[in-house]
Scaffold this motif. Structure first.
Motif, PDB file in Angstrom:
ATOM      1  N   ASP A 176       0.810  -1.214   0.000  1.00 21.92           N
ATOM      2  CA  ASP A 176       0.000   0.000   0.000  1.00 21.92           C
ATOM      3  C   ASP A 176       0.853   1.278   0.000  1.00 21.92           C
ATOM      4  OD1 ASP A 176      -2.235   1.631   0.062  1.00 21.92           O
ATOM      5  OD2 ASP A 176      -2.441   1.527   2.246  1.00 21.92           O
ATOM      6  N   PRO A 177       1.731   1.411  -0.987  1.00 23.12           N
ATOM      7  CA  PRO A 177       2.521   2.649  -1.034  1.00 23.12           C
ATOM      8  C   PRO A 177       1.635   3.853  -1.366  1.00 23.12           C
ATOM      9  CG  PRO A 177       2.954   1.320  -2.982  1.00 23.12           C
ATOM     10  CD  PRO A 177       2.055   0.502  -2.098  1.00 23.12           C
ATOM     11  N   TYR A 178       1.968   4.989  -0.783  1.00 20.68           N
ATOM     12  CA  TYR A 178       1.164   6.178  -1.028  1.00 20.68           C
ATOM     13  C   TYR A 178       1.538   6.816  -2.356  1.00 20.68           C
ATOM     14  CZ  TYR A 178      -1.129  10.658  -0.353  1.00 20.68           C
ATOM     15  OH  TYR A 178      -1.920  11.763  -0.508  1.00 20.68           O
ATOM     16  N   TRP A 179       2.837   6.967  -2.568  1.00 20.16           N
ATOM     17  CA  TRP A 179       3.262   7.429  -3.894  1.00 20.16           C
ATOM     18  C   TRP A 179       4.525   6.717  -4.310  1.00 20.16           C
ATOM     19  CZ3 TRP A 179       4.025  12.619  -1.097  1.00 20.16           C
ATOM     20  CH2 TRP A 179       5.367  12.881  -0.790  1.00 20.16           C
ATOM     21  N   ILE A 180       4.767   6.727  -5.643  1.00 21.70           N
ATOM     22  CA  ILE A 180       6.054   6.335  -6.195  1.00 21.70           C
ATOM     23  C   ILE A 180       6.684   7.617  -6.761  1.00 21.70           C
ATOM     24  CG2 ILE A 180       5.005   5.576  -8.388  1.00 21.70           C
ATOM     25  CD1 ILE A 180       8.235   4.167  -6.798  1.00 21.70           C
ATOM     26  N   GLU A 181       7.870   7.912  -6.273  1.00 15.13           N
ATOM     27  CA  GLU A 181       8.534   9.189  -6.601  1.00 15.13           C
ATOM     28  C   GLU A 181       9.663   8.956  -7.592  1.00 15.13           C
ATOM     29  OE1 GLU A 181       9.564  11.322  -3.063  1.00 15.13           O
ATOM     30  OE2 GLU A 181      11.277  12.318  -3.998  1.00 15.13           O
ATOM     31  N   GLU A 182       9.807   9.861  -8.548  1.00 15.56           N
ATOM     32  CA  GLU A 182      10.847   9.763  -9.585  1.00 15.56           C
ATOM     33  C   GLU A 182      10.981   8.337 -10.117  1.00 15.56           C
ATOM     34  OE1 GLU A 182      14.547  11.766  -8.245  1.00 15.56           O
ATOM     35  OE2 GLU A 182      13.922  13.283  -9.660  1.00 15.56           O
ATOM     36  N   PRO A 183       9.894   7.772 -10.663  1.00 18.69           N
ATOM     37  CA  PRO A 183       9.980   6.396 -11.164  1.00 18.69           C
ATOM     38  C   PRO A 183      10.890   6.264 -12.381  1.00 18.69           C
ATOM     39  CG  PRO A 183       7.878   7.382 -11.747  1.00 18.69           C
ATOM     40  CD  PRO A 183       8.539   8.331 -10.799  1.00 18.69           C
ATOM     41  N   THR A 184      11.108   7.370 -13.113  1.00 19.69           N
ATOM     42  CA  THR A 184      11.936   7.298 -14.328  1.00 19.69           C
ATOM     43  C   THR A 184      12.637   8.642 -14.529  1.00 19.69           C
ATOM     44  OG1 THR A 184      11.933   6.580 -16.647  1.00 19.69           O
ATOM     45  CG2 THR A 184      10.074   7.967 -15.949  1.00 19.69           C
ATOM     46  N   SER A 185      13.160   8.870 -15.733  1.00 19.78           N
ATOM     47  CA  SER A 185      13.870  10.120 -16.020  1.00 19.78           C
ATOM     48  C   SER A 185      13.031  11.333 -15.644  1.00 19.78           C
ATOM     49  CB  SER A 185      14.188  10.201 -17.518  1.00 19.78           C
ATOM     50  OG  SER A 185      14.527  11.539 -17.875  1.00 19.78           O
ATOM     51  N   PRO A 186      13.625  12.304 -14.953  1.00 18.94           N
ATOM     52  CA  PRO A 186      12.868  13.506 -14.592  1.00 18.94           C
ATOM     53  C   PRO A 186      12.460  14.334 -15.803  1.00 18.94           C
ATOM     54  CG  PRO A 186      15.194  13.810 -14.082  1.00 18.94           C
ATOM     55  CD  PRO A 186      15.026  12.373 -14.495  1.00 18.94           C
ATOM     56  N   ASP A 187      13.066  14.072 -16.948  1.00 22.13           N
ATOM     57  CA  ASP A 187      12.712  14.793 -18.169  1.00 22.13           C
ATOM     58  C   ASP A 187      11.527  14.171 -18.892  1.00 22.13           C
ATOM     59  OD1 ASP A 187      14.906  16.485 -17.799  1.00 22.13           O
ATOM     60  OD2 ASP A 187      16.243  15.119 -18.873  1.00 22.13           O
ATOM     61  N   ASP A 188      11.097  12.996 -18.447  1.00 20.67           N
ATOM     62  CA  ASP A 188      10.142  12.228 -19.249  1.00 20.67           C
ATOM     63  C   ASP A 188       8.697  12.469 -18.808  1.00 20.67           C
ATOM     64  OD1 ASP A 188       8.963  10.530 -21.002  1.00 20.67           O
ATOM     65  OD2 ASP A 188      10.203   8.792 -20.511  1.00 20.67           O
ATOM     66  N   VAL A 189       8.143  13.562 -19.297  1.00 23.98           N
ATOM     67  CA  VAL A 189       6.755  13.916 -18.998  1.00 23.98           C
ATOM     68  C   VAL A 189       5.811  12.815 -19.470  1.00 23.98           C
ATOM     69  CG1 VAL A 189       4.899  15.537 -19.571  1.00 23.98           C
ATOM     70  CG2 VAL A 189       7.219  16.393 -19.113  1.00 23.98           C
ATOM     71  N   LEU A 190       5.990  12.384 -20.707  1.00 21.80           N
ATOM     72  CA  LEU A 190       5.089  11.371 -21.263  1.00 21.80           C
ATOM     73  C   LEU A 190       5.269  10.036 -20.556  1.00 21.80           C
ATOM     74  CD1 LEU A 190       5.553  12.217 -25.056  1.00 21.80           C
ATOM     75  CD2 LEU A 190       3.739  12.999 -23.515  1.00 21.80           C
ATOM     76  N   GLY A 191       6.487   9.738 -20.152  1.00 21.35           N
ATOM     77  CA  GLY A 191       6.752   8.508 -19.402  1.00 21.35           C
ATOM     78  C   GLY A 191       6.039   8.522 -18.058  1.00 21.35           C
ATOM     79  N   HIS A 192       6.118   9.657 -17.363  1.00 20.81           N
ATOM     80  CA  HIS A 192       5.400   9.764 -16.088  1.00 20.81           C
ATOM     81  C   HIS A 192       3.887   9.601 -16.285  1.00 20.81           C
ATOM     82  CE1 HIS A 192       9.169  11.313 -14.333  1.00 20.81           C
ATOM     83  NE2 HIS A 192       8.636  11.038 -13.165  1.00 20.81           N
ATOM     84  N   ALA A 193       3.376  10.161 -17.362  1.00 19.80           N
ATOM     85  CA  ALA A 193       1.937  10.030 -17.626  1.00 19.80           C
ATOM     86  C   ALA A 193       1.557   8.569 -17.867  1.00 19.80           C
ATOM     87  CB  ALA A 193       1.544  10.895 -18.831  1.00 19.80           C
ATOM     88  N   ALA A 194       2.399   7.853 -18.593  1.00 17.15           N
ATOM     89  CA  ALA A 194       2.118   6.437 -18.860  1.00 17.15           C
ATOM     90  C   ALA A 194       2.193   5.629 -17.566  1.00 17.15           C
ATOM     91  CB  ALA A 194       3.113   5.894 -19.894  1.00 17.15           C
ATOM     92  N   ILE A 195       3.177   5.929 -16.751  1.00 13.22           N
ATOM     93  CA  ILE A 195       3.310   5.206 -15.480  1.00 13.22           C
ATOM     94  C   ILE A 195       2.107   5.490 -14.588  1.00 13.22           C
ATOM     95  CG2 ILE A 195       4.680   5.044 -13.349  1.00 13.22           C
ATOM     96  CD1 ILE A 195       7.159   5.748 -15.210  1.00 13.22           C
ATOM     97  N   ARG A 196       1.730   6.766 -14.498  1.00 16.88           N
ATOM     98  CA  ARG A 196       0.600   7.127 -13.630  1.00 16.88           C
ATOM     99  C   ARG A 196      -0.664   6.368 -14.030  1.00 16.88           C
ATOM    100  NH1 ARG A 196      -3.178  12.109 -13.476  1.00 16.88           N
ATOM    101  NH2 ARG A 196      -4.092  11.880 -11.398  1.00 16.88           N
ATOM    102  N   ALA A 197      -0.900   6.306 -15.346  1.00 14.98           N
ATOM    103  CA  ALA A 197      -2.105   5.625 -15.811  1.00 14.98           C
ATOM    104  C   ALA A 197      -2.085   4.141 -15.438  1.00 14.98           C
ATOM    105  CB  ALA A 197      -2.236   5.781 -17.335  1.00 14.98           C
TER     106      ALA A 197
END
Lengths: 446, 446
Positions: free
Chosen positions: A273-294
């Motif tokens: 039950d983690p609350y958040w996952i922080e910096e899962p990938t490159s900090p430059d990767d906006v689209l990557g973060h969006a894919a991970i979040r989804a």
């Protein structure tokens, strides 16, 4: 005869390094051996009031000299400037620094040069708040909304936030601000702690520190992950067992994963039950973060400590890439750019949980979050400031956390000033600490 | 007794600046007064073959000293290393530099520190190509595809490009490479020229230079826009009239616009049939470029000279944000990262038209485009390398353009080496040129 206006007469930089790599403090999957450091700036004036402006960029050791050189490159923008004019309108300086027609090439608005801009602007804000006799959060919370808008550079932002909309948000933020200020002085601002969760800690130390955090009143702790997957599972199990089901457990991968791996690994850890996952990938990767979040919901996605400017935050918000925005006080172009980032977060209704720790980050970011609570977002719901309990003894106005909350700083300024003896002792390479260590290294057998 | 392996014995940096701001050469909407500069590195060895490795970061004046300091921060990664090992596998050094656990904080992989990484790696590739007796483009085109794949850091890329797919692309690129190499040696590689279009030029000079460009065989010229809108319309009219309807007219806004403004301004200029609009907004704004591209078609969107690493290019391609990818030889982490970027472009079938000009950029990028033509994309269709006709006299193996095409470099190396007298004369602030100018400034009445 009219008196000449007071001017900035001193622009003094220091390369300050603390030997944090000697412990495992600060160790994570990307940064195994940091020596927490500050490229530090002191502005002095001939105003005769003794007020100085202090600011710094945070680094983790090697390269702190490069960061100092970058701050030095901005000297002519500040030295000799009228103090009153500078403090009355740091925004004009902010634009001049970001737009220096030759230095701009070195970014633009990113990396070493942009952090240098932040250090200089934060020093000016420290000076401005001292001269106003207010802690920075209070100076900002009391300021005219139209003036605050004038302090923001909206260039490359207007597809997400216009000056007119920013003014609306700031005016709205004033409703009930007196009550919130009173509540803040009473209770403080929520904090979470990263101290239990460094990768270098043994399971026993993790358990002990996690239990201590709960006993100390923290409602959230953070654990570093991203090295060995089996270790991550084991450490999450240990941490969850230590804190029980009701404490929020945040995870921080420090950019170690590619997008697909981030999704797999986060799902593997979902049972804890983690609350958040922080910096899962490159900090430059906006689209990557969006894919991970989804893919990993309901686990939240958090990032921002390495997001290099307001345009990155704009995109993270527009793309729906983050649940939690983690601004940093010294990564971007100082208070002015953080005003822009707080306004963007308010516009998109995304909670801000600032990055802290390092050297002096706790001291600084509390001012930004407290301003946000009193006079912008108006809430602390799902908002919490990172807290790491080290190096505070080097600051004149250190961050204090009681019962899981940051207390309200009351001294005038931005709390950036370090203890003079700490500066002298930890100046690299000739301060007393480093000189002694060099001598010891030279005497040791090869 | 076995001979000790040759090692890197010299790591010498130079702060070299050319006084280009004295003319309007290089002037654009964001950069009115550049002094084109190089933070320059020379690697020497004890191999006894006289081969040195030269590399540099390009800057536009102030801050070149900061860039030199950043290169110096990488010294210990290279000095003393075995030359053979380094040249046989620059990819391992590339990863070590990007992952330096303390320096990484200063980026990560962006700005001053990342350009320093690029300068060091490019110097190693220059040395490797000299030792191989081949120009860099030929070394790359002859290399084993699996080895080329090993030179790329796929971290944070695998959602768009895997090593296996990269190997397929490189193997496919080998079909017909001998014929293409012969064609390249015969005809050269298409170029376009930016020399007519600097903002500081008068309409008469623009007309004269644009006509000259057509007479010289260029099929495309580029015009700087983004300052005064009425001026942009007038200058586009002048330029189109000068070159006629059949020459491609590229426009470059140098990041001056917000997203909505970029759309309006580009549409205003559409009557002059621009081929592409370059850097219409912040180089960090992937989503903004995508929005602009959707709105201004059939005008193409081009960007990349300030895209700071492969992750940004990955997103520009994934988001469908660009029609033309403009890599830069020295903005990113050297040849290794540019291999990644060329592979991404090939995978997404987007033409690469490199940024050049500056100091030595034409000399370098031709190697990358020629490798791409011979052994990766296999085509020059809609591909063209920027050419600016200044400062080439300072290079030992200067870029040469004939009949609108870059001729093929044949000297071993990466063409990065500057003329020793140029280095000495333009070293800042004590080289002969700058010392004389300082003396003249001091003698001039205030």
């Amino acid at each position: 005869m009219p008196t000449a206006p007071a001017r900035v007469t001193g622009f003094t930089t220091h390369d300050i390094r603390f030997p944090t790599s000697e412990e495992s403090t600060g160790s994570d999957a990307m940064n195994p051996d940091p020596d927490y450091s500050a490229a530090y700036l002191v502005l002095s004036t001939d105003a005769g009031d003794g007020a100085e402006g202090h600011g710094f960029a945070f680094t983790i050791g090697r390269g702190n000299d490069v960061q100092v050189a970058a701050i030095e490159a901005l000297r002519d923008h500040v030295l000799g400037r009228p103090v009153e004019e500078l403090c009355a309108d740091p925004g004009t300086l902010a634009r001049a620094l970001a737009d220096d027609s030759q230095l701009r090439w070195l970014g633009p608005e990113k990396g070493v040069m942009h952090m240098a801009v932040g250090a200089v602007l934060n020093a000016v804000w420290d000076l401005a708040a001292k001269r106003a006799g207010k802690p920075l959060w209070k100076l900002l919370a009391d300021a005219d909304p139209a003036w605050l808008v004038s302090q923001v550079d909206f260039r490359h932002l207007t597809d997400a936030l216009t000056p007119a909309r920013a003014l609306e948000l700031l005016r709205r933020g004033r409703h009930g601000s007196a009550e919130r200020e009173a509540a803040l002085r009473e209770r403080g601002y929520p904090a979470y702690t990263t101290s239990p969760g460094w990768l270098g800690h043994s399971d026993a130390r993790l358990t002990r520190l996690a239990r201590q955090a709960v006993a100390d009143g923290f409602g959230q702790i953070k654990l570093k992950v991203g090295a060995d997957p089996a270790d991550d599972v084991r450490r999450c199990r240990v941490a969850r067992a230590a804190v029980g089901p009701d404490i929020r457990l945040a995870l921080d991968a420090n950019q170690r994963w590619d997008v697909a791996e981030a999704i797999v690994r986060t799902r593997e850890l979902a049972e804890f039950d983690p609350y958040w996952i922080e910096e899962p990938t490159s900090p430059d990767d906006v689209l990557g973060h969006a894919a991970i979040r989804a893919a990993v919901a309901p686990v939240r996605v958090a990032t921002g400590e390495h997001a290099h400017n307001r345009v990155v935050f704009k995109q993270l918000l527009k793309a729906g890439a983050i649940d939690v925005l983690q601004l940093d006080a010294v990564r971007v172009g100082g208070v002015n750019e953080n005003l822009a980032i707080l306004l963007l977060a308010a516009e998109f209704d995304v909670p801000v949980c600032p990055h802290a720790g390092g050297v002096g980050l706790c001291e600084l970011v509390r001012h930004l979050s407290m301003f946000d609570y009193v006079a912008l977002s108006g809430t602390t719901r799902d908002r919490t400031i990172e807290y790491v309990d080290h190096l505070h003894e080097h600051f004149l106005d250190p961050a204090v956390v009681r019962d899981g909350h940051y207390t309200v700083p009351t001294a005038p300024g931005f709390s950036a000033a370090m203890v003079p003896e700490s500066i002298a002792r930890h100046t690299y390479p000739h301060g007393a600490y480093w000189a002694a260590r060099t001598a010891a290294d030279e005497e040791a057998p090869a």
